[in-house]
Design a protein around this motif. Structure first.
Motif, PDB file in Angstrom:
ATOM      1  N   CYS A 104      33.670  39.734  53.049  1.00  0.00           N
ATOM      2  CA  CYS A 104      33.908  39.228  51.691  1.00  0.00           C
ATOM      3  C   CYS A 104      33.408  40.246  50.656  1.00  0.00           C
ATOM      4  O   CYS A 104      32.409  40.933  50.867  1.00  0.00           O
ATOM      5  N   VAL A 105      34.112  40.297  49.544  1.00  0.00           N
ATOM      6  CA  VAL A 105      33.680  41.099  48.397  1.00  0.00           C
ATOM      7  C   VAL A 105      33.651  40.159  47.197  1.00  0.00           C
ATOM      8  O   VAL A 105      34.690  39.655  46.771  1.00  0.00           O
ATOM      9  N   VAL A 106      32.455  39.913  46.667  1.00  0.00           N
ATOM     10  CA  VAL A 106      32.296  38.883  45.635  1.00  0.00           C
ATOM     11  C   VAL A 106      31.487  39.417  44.457  1.00  0.00           C
ATOM     12  O   VAL A 106      30.677  40.336  44.612  1.00  0.00           O
ATOM     13  N   PRO A 107      31.686  38.840  43.274  1.00  0.00           N
ATOM     14  CA  PRO A 107      30.931  39.277  42.093  1.00  0.00           C
ATOM     15  C   PRO A 107      29.448  38.952  42.202  1.00  0.00           C
ATOM     16  O   PRO A 107      29.041  37.997  42.869  1.00  0.00           O
ATOM     17  N   GLY A 108      28.634  39.723  41.497  1.00  0.00           N
ATOM     18  CA  GLY A 108      27.190  39.494  41.487  1.00  0.00           C
ATOM     19  C   GLY A 108      26.799  38.237  40.737  1.00  0.00           C
ATOM     20  O   GLY A 108      25.634  37.833  40.761  1.00  0.00           O
ATOM     21  N   THR A 113      28.705  31.275  38.524  1.00  0.00           N
ATOM     22  CA  THR A 113      30.078  30.789  38.355  1.00  0.00           C
ATOM     23  C   THR A 113      30.238  29.409  38.987  1.00  0.00           C
ATOM     24  O   THR A 113      30.845  28.504  38.389  1.00  0.00           O
ATOM     25  N   ILE A 114      29.701  29.223  40.183  1.00  0.00           N
ATOM     26  CA  ILE A 114      29.779  27.923  40.850  1.00  0.00           C
ATOM     27  C   ILE A 114      29.073  26.854  40.016  1.00  0.00           C
ATOM     28  O   ILE A 114      29.596  25.741  39.812  1.00  0.00           O
ATOM     29  N   CYS A 185      38.447  36.346  46.618  1.00  0.00           N
ATOM     30  CA  CYS A 185      39.114  36.718  45.370  1.00  0.00           C
ATOM     31  C   CYS A 185      39.118  35.577  44.347  1.00  0.00           C
ATOM     32  O   CYS A 185      39.298  35.812  43.144  1.00  0.00           O
ATOM     33  N   ASP A 186      38.916  34.344  44.794  1.00  0.00           N
ATOM     34  CA  ASP A 186      38.889  33.202  43.877  1.00  0.00           C
ATOM     35  C   ASP A 186      37.691  33.248  42.943  1.00  0.00           C
ATOM     36  O   ASP A 186      37.718  32.645  41.863  1.00  0.00           O
ATOM     37  N   LEU A 187      36.616  33.915  43.336  1.00  0.00           N
ATOM     38  CA  LEU A 187      35.350  33.833  42.630  1.00  0.00           C
ATOM     39  C   LEU A 187      35.244  34.768  41.433  1.00  0.00           C
ATOM     40  O   LEU A 187      34.234  34.773  40.732  1.00  0.00           O
ATOM     41  N   ASP A 188      36.300  35.538  41.179  1.00  0.00           N
ATOM     42  CA  ASP A 188      36.346  36.387  39.987  1.00  0.00           C
ATOM     43  C   ASP A 188      36.786  35.529  38.811  1.00  0.00           C
ATOM     44  O   ASP A 188      37.930  35.071  38.747  1.00  0.00           O
ATOM     45  N   LEU A 189      35.876  35.279  37.880  1.00  0.00           N
ATOM     46  CA  LEU A 189      36.155  34.394  36.752  1.00  0.00           C
ATOM     47  C   LEU A 189      37.353  34.851  35.932  1.00  0.00           C
ATOM     48  O   LEU A 189      38.030  34.038  35.295  1.00  0.00           O
TER      49      LEU A 189
END
Length: 366
Positions: A104-108, A113-114, A185-189
Motif C-alpha cells: 500500500c502507498v498512503v498519505p501521511g 482523514t478517517i 488510492c481511496d485515502l487521497d483526500l
C-alpha cells in the motif's frame, strides 16, 4: 461460748454456700424459645456471609493473547507525504483499527482523514459512531489479509478498516457490518476515488445503530452520506453523477414505479438482485434525501432507534413489511405517499444543488 461459736461458724458456712449457689444460677440461665430461634437465624446468617465471602474470593482468569506480530505504522500528518507499506502493518485510533497490507502507498495524513470523515458522518446524521453488539466479526483476516493481524482487536471492540493495494482488476470497495475494505488510492483526500471512504464508512456507521434495514435504506444512507460529505469536504464526487437528472446527465433509472406505488416498488426493489440499473441505490438515495429534507436528521436516528424495538427474521427478503412499518412509525403513516409527491420536483431540486456545487467549486458543467 463454744456452742455459740460453733453455731456462728455453721451460719457463716451456710451463707457462703448460698452465695455460691446464687452465682451458679446466673450462669445456668435458661434460654426462651424466641432466643433459641434468634440464635439459629444468626448462625444461618453467618454461614451465608461466609459463603458470600468465599464467592468473592474466587479468582477469574483472563484470556491473554500474544503481542501482534505486525508493526504499528507511524504517520506524520502531512497529506503530501506518501508512505509505502513494506510489510503488513496497522494503526490504532480511538474508534478504529486500520490494517495496511504490504504494498500500500498512503498519505501521511491517513488517520486524520478517517477521523474527519467519521466526524462529518456524526454531524450529518446526529448519531454516535460507537460500538454495539449487533454484528459479529467476519473472516476478513483470512479473506483479505492472508491470515494476518490475528492478535489485533481480538475483542472486536473497534471498527476494522482494511486497506489493500489497488488491484486494478475490477474489484470494488465493500463493507461487512463492523469492517470496511478500502483501496490505498481511496485515502487521497484530493483523489478521484475518495468518495469510497465516506460511502463504506457510512455503511459501518449505520450498522452500529440497528439491524440492517434492507438494501434500499442502507445504500440510500451511504449514497446520501457520500454526496453530502463530499460537498462538506470540498472535493468533486463524480460517482453520484449517474443518479442526477440535470445538465447533460439523465439517469437511466425509471422512477415511475415509485410514483405509481411507492410501497410496492420498495418491496420489489428490495427483493430484486442487484443489476447495472442499481435500482436499490437509486430508490434509496432519493428516499434518504426526501427524509432528510422533509423530516430532518432526527428521522433517520429515530428509524434506527425504533428498529431496535423489533425482532427481525433471517433472510434478505423477509423484513420488507417490517421496515416499512418502522419508517412509518418514525415519521408518519403517509410517508411513502408524501415521498411520491415530493419526488418529481424534490429530486430535481436536489440534483440542481449538486450541479451548482460542481460548477461553483470547479467550473465544471454537468
Amino acid at each position: 461460748m463454744k456452742n455459740k461459736k460453733l453455731l456462728a461458724l455453721v451460719m457463716i458456712a451456710a451463707m457462703l454456700l448460698g452465695a455460691f449457689a446464687g452465682c451458679d444460677s446466673k450462669k445456668e440461665k435458661t434460654e426462651t424459645p424466641e432466643e433459641t430461634t434468634k440464635a439459629a437465624e444468626a448462625e444461618t446468617e453467618n454461614q451465608a456471609e461466609a459463603a458470600e465471602d468465599e464467592e468473592e474470593t474466587v479468582v477469574t482468569t483472563e484470556v491473554t493473547y500474544p503481542e501482534p506480530e505486525e508493526p504499528v505504522v507511524t504517520f506524520s500528518g502531512d497529506p503530501d507525504e506518501m508512505i509505502t507499506i513494506t510489510e503488513n502493518s496497522y494503526y490504532e485510533g480511538d474508534l478504529y483499527y486500520i490494517y495496511f497490507m504490504e504494498g500500500c502507498v498512503v498519505p501521511g495524513s491517513t488517520p486524520e482523514t478517517i477521523e474527519l470523515v467519521i466526524n462529518e458522518l456524526e454531524d450529518l446524521y446526529g448519531m454516535p459512531f460507537e460500538k454495539n453488539d449487533l454484528h459479529q466479526e467476519s473472516d476478513w483476516r483470512d479473506s483479505f489479509c492472508d491470515g494476518a493481524f490475528k492478535y489485533v482487536n481480538i475483542d472486536n471492540s473497534k471498527v476494522n478498516i482494511i486497506v489493500l493495494p489497488y488491484p486494478d482488476d475490477g474489484s470494488i470497495e465493500q463493507s461487512f457490518g463492523t469492517e470496511a475494505v478500502l483501496f490505498d488510492c481511496d485515502l487521497d483526500l484530493n483523489g478521484l476515488a475518495f468518495a469510497a471512504v465516506p460511502h463504506e464508512l457510512a455503511h459501518v456507521y449505520r450498522a452500529k445503530q440497528s439491524e440492517g434495514l434492507g438494501s434500499i435504506f442502507e445504500e440510500g444512507f451511504a449514497m446520501y452520506a457520500e454526496d453530502q460529505v463530499s460537498r462538506r469536504l470540498g472535493f468533486a464526487n463524480w460517482d453520484v453523477v449517474i443518479y442526477k437528472t440535470k445538465g447533460y446527465f439523465i439517469t437511466e433509472y425509471d422512477d415511475s414505479g415509485i410514483l405509481a406505488d411507492p410501497e410496492g416498488e420498495f418491496i420489489e426493489v428490495n427483493d430484486s438482485p442487484r443489476d447495472t440499473e442499481q435500482a436499490n441505490y437509486q430508490y434509496g438515495f432519493r428516499l434518504i434525501a426526501f427524509l432528510m429534507e422533509e423530516y430532518g436528521p432526527e428521522s433517520i436516528k429515530k428509524i434506527s432507534e425504533n428498529a431496535n424495538n423489533h425482532t427481525f427474521e433471517l433472510g434478505i427478503d423477509t423484513n420488507d413489511e417490517l421496515v416499512i412499518e418502522i419508517i412509518k412509525e418514525s415519521t408518519s403513516d403517509d410517508v411513502f405517499e408524501r415521498f411520491a409527491e415530493w419526488l418529481p420536483e424534490g429530486w430535481d431540486n436536489y440534483s440542481e444543488e449538486y450541479v451548482t456545487y460542481m460548477m461553483d467549486e470547479y467550473g465544471i458543467e454537468v
